[in-house]
Design an enzyme around this catalytic site. Structure first.
Site, PDB file in Angstrom:
ATOM      1  N   CYS A 262      -7.081  -2.639   3.190  1.00 40.08           N
ATOM      2  CA  CYS A 262      -6.082  -1.708   3.728  1.00 40.08           C
ATOM      3  C   CYS A 262      -4.936  -1.529   2.735  1.00 40.08           C
ATOM      4  O   CYS A 262      -4.690  -2.378   1.879  1.00 40.08           O
ATOM      5  CB  CYS A 262      -5.569  -2.294   5.035  1.00 40.08           C
ATOM      6  SG  CYS A 262      -4.216  -1.416   5.815  1.00 40.08           S
TER       7      CYS A 262
ATOM      8  N   HIS B 136      -0.040  -2.904  -1.014  1.00 39.59           N
ATOM      9  CA  HIS B 136       1.420  -2.976  -1.137  1.00 39.59           C
ATOM     10  C   HIS B 136       1.854  -4.359  -1.647  1.00 39.59           C
ATOM     11  O   HIS B 136       2.824  -4.473  -2.387  1.00 39.59           O
ATOM     12  CB  HIS B 136       2.090  -2.690   0.208  1.00 39.59           C
ATOM     13  CG  HIS B 136       2.241  -1.222   0.520  1.00 39.59           C
ATOM     14  ND1 HIS B 136       2.852  -0.346  -0.349  1.00 39.59           N
ATOM     15  CD2 HIS B 136       1.865  -0.493   1.595  1.00 39.59           C
ATOM     16  CE1 HIS B 136       2.841   0.874   0.201  1.00 39.59           C
ATOM     17  NE2 HIS B 136       2.243   0.811   1.363  1.00 39.59           N
TER      18      HIS B 136
ATOM     19  N   CYS C 135      -6.825  -2.817  12.474  1.00 39.77           N
ATOM     20  CA  CYS C 135      -5.630  -2.205  11.867  1.00 39.77           C
ATOM     21  C   CYS C 135      -5.722  -0.690  11.814  1.00 39.77           C
ATOM     22  O   CYS C 135      -5.096   0.005  12.601  1.00 39.77           O
ATOM     23  CB  CYS C 135      -5.387  -2.781  10.472  1.00 39.77           C
ATOM     24  SG  CYS C 135      -3.895  -2.161   9.679  1.00 39.77           S
TER      25      CYS C 135
ATOM     26  N   HIS D  89      -5.999  -8.677   6.419  1.00 39.78           N
ATOM     27  CA  HIS D  89      -5.385  -8.684   7.749  1.00 39.78           C
ATOM     28  C   HIS D  89      -6.132  -7.816   8.762  1.00 39.78           C
ATOM     29  O   HIS D  89      -5.648  -7.644   9.870  1.00 39.78           O
ATOM     30  CB  HIS D  89      -3.933  -8.227   7.652  1.00 39.78           C
ATOM     31  CG  HIS D  89      -3.823  -6.791   7.230  1.00 39.78           C
ATOM     32  ND1 HIS D  89      -3.994  -6.392   5.931  1.00 39.78           N
ATOM     33  CD2 HIS D  89      -3.630  -5.668   7.939  1.00 39.78           C
ATOM     34  CE1 HIS D  89      -3.890  -5.089   5.858  1.00 39.78           C
ATOM     35  NE2 HIS D  89      -3.678  -4.611   7.062  1.00 39.78           N
TER      36      HIS D  89
ATOM     37  N   SER E 252      -1.936  -1.947   3.224  1.00 45.20           N
ATOM     38  CA  SER E 252      -0.955  -3.025   3.328  1.00 45.20           C
ATOM     39  C   SER E 252      -1.310  -4.190   2.405  1.00 45.20           C
ATOM     40  O   SER E 252      -0.433  -4.944   1.993  1.00 45.20           O
ATOM     41  CB  SER E 252      -0.842  -3.511   4.772  1.00 45.20           C
ATOM     42  OG  SER E 252      -0.460  -2.438   5.600  1.00 45.20           O
TER      43      SER E 252
HETATM   44 ZN   LIG Z   1      -3.716  -2.621   7.575  1.00 47.07          ZN
END
Ligand SMILES: [Zn+2]
Ligand SMILES: [Zn+2]
Length: 377
Positions: free
Chosen positions: A46, A51, A173, A67, A48
């Site tokens: 993902c 990042h 997610c 995650h 995230s």
């Molecule tokens: Zn995510």
């Protein structure tokens, strides 16, 4: 995985602020009070995660990455009541505390007591350590790029055994965020005119959510032909190349603006242009996450004069225990083709290559499978 005196060993993809990504053998402590050990069967890659690698969201400690994941319950600690060994589960990265005002009001996505964002278990500890015994911390309280995880029971959502693990992983997610943005955050009424900017995993989930509730038109914008083709397959009625089309002018000239516009990238330029795509009374929904500390500018006169709104959306305003089983049920009933979001499926040790693809905007959602999961799939 090997049993050793003090815990269980697992292959994991870690991130060290100094060194970057690494593949290493970690040790998991036995599940403590209220904790569950889950064997990971599939885990999604993902933005995230990216990042963290890019330094957009600075971290001060080494993490076990990942995650969004699904798996099976392998062991439970004392006082775990809601799950049993063998259950198929999806992990939720925003484990709510259950005690704060927002949790009490049923708005777990706004929980102020969660420790997930600090990358620890709810009691501030971690169950993971490296070969030297030094602590490794669970990214968003999970750390799913691993054969097995130790997570709080509050992060575990039981799902039907017929649900494919790859689909389950994405329910943790991106899918829940995207569809939740439509049905929970924006509560888009049937027949609304809509625009989705950015057609990655979250953006395509928004398109599916809009199709499900009967929005029309559903305009999808992206720079990738491949992603636009997928958006059309999933229900977009119009596709726009964002690099060669002025999306604001197009929306105004063809529809007089749209009722709802979603930004699913986290790119400042597209966030700033979003209110301009709206009809009077329209709503812009910010779903994509930017790097921390950035600013965007808007035209406040246009917003007030035209009665437009901007909504922020985290995790699709979802309550994991309510929304994840609901979406799993719609998939199993043939009403949400969630499996179509999955691009590549790779072994866990190819996490770097999957993250490189994500950075280049190449392909659909990547799913990683631990070597220990291969035999089950
Ligand atoms: Zn995510
Ligand atoms: Zn809470």
């Amino acid at each position: 995985m090997t049993m050793i005196d003090e815990g269980i060993r697992s292959e994991a993809v870690t991130f060290h602020p100094e060194k970057g990504l690494a593949l290493e053998t970690i040790t998991l402590a036995a599940p403590g009070k209220g904790q569950v050990r889950v064997d990971i069967k599939a885990t999604g890659v993902c933005h995230s995660d990216l990042h963290i690698l890019n330094g957009d969201w600075p971290v001060d400690r080494p993490l076990v990455m990942g995650h969004e994941a699904s798996g099976t319950v392998a062991d439970i600690g004392p006082e775990v009541q809601g799950v049993a060994v063998g259950d198929h589960v999806v992990l939720s990265w925003f484990a709510p505390c259950g005690h704060c005002r927002n949790c009490a009001a049923g708005r777990g996505w706004l929980c102020t007591g969660t420790k997930a964002l600090d990358n620890t278990l709810p009691d501030g500890t971690t169950a993971y350590s490296d070969a030297d015994g030094a602590p490794l911390w669970p990214y968003l309280g999970l750390g799913t790029f691993s054969n097995s995880v130790i997570v709080p029971e509050s992060a575990v959502v039981v799902v039907p055994k017929e649900l494919p693990f790859d689909v389950g992983a994405l329910l943790g997610c991106s899918i829940t965020t995207g569809i939740g943005a439509v049905v929970n955050t924006a509560k888009v009424p049937m027949g609304s005119s809509t625009l989705v900017v950015g057609c990655g995993g979250v953006g395509l989930s928004i398109v599916m959510g809009l199709k499900l509730i009967g929005a029309n038109p559903i305009i999808a914008a992206d720079v990738s032909e491949e992603k636009l083709a997928k958006a059309a397959e999933l229900g977009a009625t119009h596709t726009l190349r964002a690099d060669t089309t002025d999306v604001v002018s197009w929306a105004q000239e063809n529809y007089g603006g749209v009722d709802f516009a979603f930004e699913a990238i986290g790119r400042i330029q597209s966030i700033e242009s979003l209110p301009g795509t709206l009809a009077p009374g329209g709503t812009a929904v910010l779903v994509g996450m930017t790097a921390q500390g950035l600013r965007a500018s808007i035209d406040p006169f246009d917003l007030a004069d035209q009665g437009k709104s901007i909504l922020g959306c985290n995790y699709g305003s979802s309550v994991a225990r309510v929304d994840i089983p609901k979406l799993a049920g719609l998939y199993l009933a043939g009403q949400l083709p969630l499996d179509q979001l999955i691009g590549s499926v790779r072994p866990l040790h190819q996490a770097q290559a999957a993250l490189d693809d994500l950075r280049r905007g190449k392909g659909l959602r990547s799913v990683l499978r631990p070597a220990t999961a291969a035999a089950d799939l």
